[in-house]
Design an enzyme around this catalytic site. Structure first.
Site, mmCIF file in Angstrom:
data_model
loop_
_atom_site.group_PDB
_atom_site.id
_atom_site.type_symbol
_atom_site.label_atom_id
_atom_site.label_comp_id
_atom_site.label_asym_id
_atom_site.label_seq_id
_atom_site.Cartn_x
_atom_site.Cartn_y
_atom_site.Cartn_z
ATOM 1 N N ASN A 125 -8.698 -20.932 7.810
ATOM 2 C CA ASN A 125 -9.482 -20.476 6.660
ATOM 3 C C ASN A 125 -9.858 -21.607 5.720
ATOM 4 O OD1 ASN A 125 -6.668 -20.585 6.158
ATOM 5 N ND2 ASN A 125 -6.896 -19.387 4.307
ATOM 6 N N THR A 150 -4.935 -24.679 13.711
ATOM 7 C CA THR A 150 -5.117 -23.555 14.617
ATOM 8 C C THR A 150 -6.446 -23.700 15.350
ATOM 9 O OG1 THR A 150 -6.147 -22.330 12.820
ATOM 10 C CG2 THR A 150 -3.786 -22.031 13.123
ATOM 11 N N GLU A 155 -12.650 -24.899 15.722
ATOM 12 C CA GLU A 155 -13.969 -24.321 16.017
ATOM 13 C C GLU A 155 -14.819 -24.140 14.769
ATOM 14 O OE1 GLU A 155 -12.229 -19.749 16.134
ATOM 15 O OE2 GLU A 155 -12.039 -21.103 17.835
ATOM 16 N N GLU A 156 -14.200 -23.737 13.639
ATOM 17 C CA GLU A 156 -14.994 -23.549 12.425
ATOM 18 C C GLU A 156 -15.589 -24.869 11.942
ATOM 19 O OE1 GLU A 156 -15.873 -20.680 10.893
ATOM 20 O OE2 GLU A 156 -14.891 -19.609 12.527
ATOM 21 N N HIS A 309 5.081 -24.722 11.402
ATOM 22 C CA HIS A 309 6.277 -24.879 12.225
ATOM 23 C C HIS A 309 6.138 -26.008 13.235
ATOM 24 C CE1 HIS A 309 9.231 -23.983 15.436
ATOM 25 N NE2 HIS A 309 9.994 -23.743 14.377
ATOM 26 N N THR A 329 0.933 -19.310 -0.169
ATOM 27 C CA THR A 329 1.200 -18.145 -1.023
ATOM 28 C C THR A 329 2.277 -17.242 -0.435
ATOM 29 O OG1 THR A 329 -0.571 -16.920 0.079
ATOM 30 C CG2 THR A 329 -1.159 -18.108 -1.926
ATOM 31 N N ALA A 330 2.882 -17.644 0.683
ATOM 32 C CA ALA A 330 3.840 -16.786 1.376
ATOM 33 C C ALA A 330 5.200 -16.787 0.672
ATOM 34 C CB ALA A 330 4.003 -17.236 2.822
ATOM 35 N N SER A 347 18.132 -26.957 6.499
ATOM 36 C CA SER A 347 19.240 -26.383 7.262
ATOM 37 C C SER A 347 19.038 -26.554 8.758
ATOM 38 C CB SER A 347 19.407 -24.893 6.921
ATOM 39 O OG SER A 347 18.426 -24.086 7.562
ATOM 40 N N LYS A 350 14.870 -30.240 9.862
ATOM 41 C CA LYS A 350 13.437 -30.561 9.922
ATOM 42 C C LYS A 350 12.987 -31.405 8.736
ATOM 43 C CE LYS A 350 12.683 -26.232 12.411
ATOM 44 N NZ LYS A 350 12.178 -24.838 12.319
ATOM 45 N N ASP A 363 -2.999 -20.861 -3.911
ATOM 46 C CA ASP A 363 -4.112 -20.919 -2.979
ATOM 47 C C ASP A 363 -4.513 -22.379 -2.783
ATOM 48 O OD1 ASP A 363 -6.552 -20.819 -1.676
ATOM 49 O OD2 ASP A 363 -7.488 -19.421 -3.072
ATOM 50 N N ALA A 364 -4.495 -22.845 -1.561
ATOM 51 C CA ALA A 364 -4.788 -24.247 -1.279
ATOM 52 C C ALA A 364 -6.212 -24.641 -1.657
ATOM 53 C CB ALA A 364 -4.547 -24.555 0.201
#
Length: 384
Positions: A125, A150, A155-156, A309, A329-330, A347, A350, A363-364
């Site tokens: 997005n 992603t 593609e976008e 991830h 925003t998660a 933990s 990573k 919001d980025a």
């Protein structure tokens, strides 16, 4: 508690007087101790909350600098700026030489040129939005070393070179848009014609790739496919173009989850046989992290899901990244990795235990251009 019923002649002052008399004119000790509890002195390093004073005029740099001591997510933004600056400024010469350092990294001049390896992750997005241009700036100027996104993040970017994306509204009715061949991404509109143009453009390229696979034994991976598409689009507005030109790998382990997957699906009927191997790419990105040493690594991750991830897990292979900034925003209450705070990544190994990672809840599209303005952009435009 004194309740007065049916006695209009009793004044409030009389009641207050009776209450004061009952307590001897003193505030109850427990109330006074609770409300007026003493404070321990603040640490000398504690910062005072203070916002920007517009009485001094308009200075956007100064305004953003005050975010660090404004509080709430403004302070998180300010901390993210500081963390990214640490990524940018770090040099191997900042660290003492150790017996484990390879011989080529013992020369002080060489050490002064060795920089932090920066992993950038973003969801599709953001490429659909105007943040694409901010990401392109970083890639064009070689300010990041490795990218994960992603399928839509690839593609976008390419589709925008073939057709335009327009502003719409979050409230537009899906059924009406569908009947008009218009696709909604939040408050953005992408005409379905763009995807038809994308099919016309990509099918001959997939044919070429299949031919190379058959005749030259080329083993295609998602990152190799993306590099080829970036080369073929040959458009300086494209993130993929600059990534190809500057040899910055773009990894997309879920490359089939989008229009690219649709095209590969169609191609499997029209000209079957093309194989895209994800195993070589997982080895490649993990090697990017493992063999970064003696460099430090930093992660800047916009959004969640696969891109978040995949970068974190690659840095697990080196016992964690040294720097990290999340912008999303998660929330963490559902146990999702997208919402997990950086401390959870510690933990798992990573992010390194001594790191000072930052998460900005926001919001980025609002946060990231401002973050780049105060960090990377000043490396290119130091006098701005």
């Amino acid at each position: 508690v004194i309740l007065v019923w049916g006695a209009p002649s009793v004044r409030a002052a009389d009641v207050r007087g009776e209450m004061a008399g009952a307590e001897g004119g003193h505030v109850p000790e427990i109330a006074q101790q609770s409300v007026l509890a003493p404070s321990e002195p603040m640490d000398e390093s504690a910062k005072t909350v203070k916002g920007f004073d517009f009485e001094n005029g308009i200075d956007l740099n100064a305004l953003l600098d005050t975010y660090l001591v404004t509080g709430f997510q403004a302070t998180s933004y300010g901390q993210a700026v500081e963390e990214v600056k640490r990524m940018i400024k770090w040099r191997l010469s900042d660290e003492p030489t150790t017996p484990e350092d390879p011989p080529e990294f013992r020369d002080p001049e060489v050490r002064s040129q060795v920089k932090c390896k920066i992993f950038l992750g973003y969801t599709s997005n953001l490429i659909s939005s105007g943040v694409r241009e901010t990401i392109k700036f970083l890639v064009k100027n070689k300010m990041v070393d490795c990218i994960v996104t992603t399928a839509g993040g690839v593609e976008e970017d390419l589709i925008k070179c073939l057709g335009q994306t327009f502003l719409g509204d979050f409230s537009l009715k899906g059924s009406e848009l569908r009947s008009k061949g218009l696709n909604r991404i939040g408050n953005l509109i992408v005409p379905n014609k763009n995807y038809c143009l994308f099919e016309d453009w990509i099918m001959p390229i997939l044919d070429e790739m299949l031919q190379e696979q058959k005749e030259k034994n080329v083993l295609w991976t998602p990152s190799k496919v993306i590099a080829r598409l970036g080369q073929k689009i040959d458009n300086p507005d494209s993130v993929c173009y600059w990534a190809w030109k500057n040899s910055i790998p773009i990894y997309s382990p879920a490359l089939t989850d989008g229009s690219l997957g649709d095209m590969l699906y169609f191609h499997s009927y029209k000209n079957p046989g093309l194989v895209v191997d994800i195993v070589e790419d997982i080895r490649s990105i993990n090697t990017q992290a493992v063999k970064a040493a003696p460099r430090k690594t930093g992660m800047i991750i916009l959004g969640g899901g696969v891109c978040k991830h995949h970068i974190c897990n690659a840095n697990l292979m080196r016992n964690g990244a040294d720097y990290a900034v999340y912008v999303n925003t998660a929330q963490e209450f559902d146990g999702s990795d997208s919402g997990a705070r950086p401390d959870e990544a510690k933990s798992w190994g990573k992010i390194r235990l001594n790191a000072e990672p930052v998460k900005v809840y926001g919001d980025a599209t609002l946060i990231f251009p401002l973050l780049v303005a105060q960090t990377f952009a000043k490396e290119v435009w130091p006098k701005s």
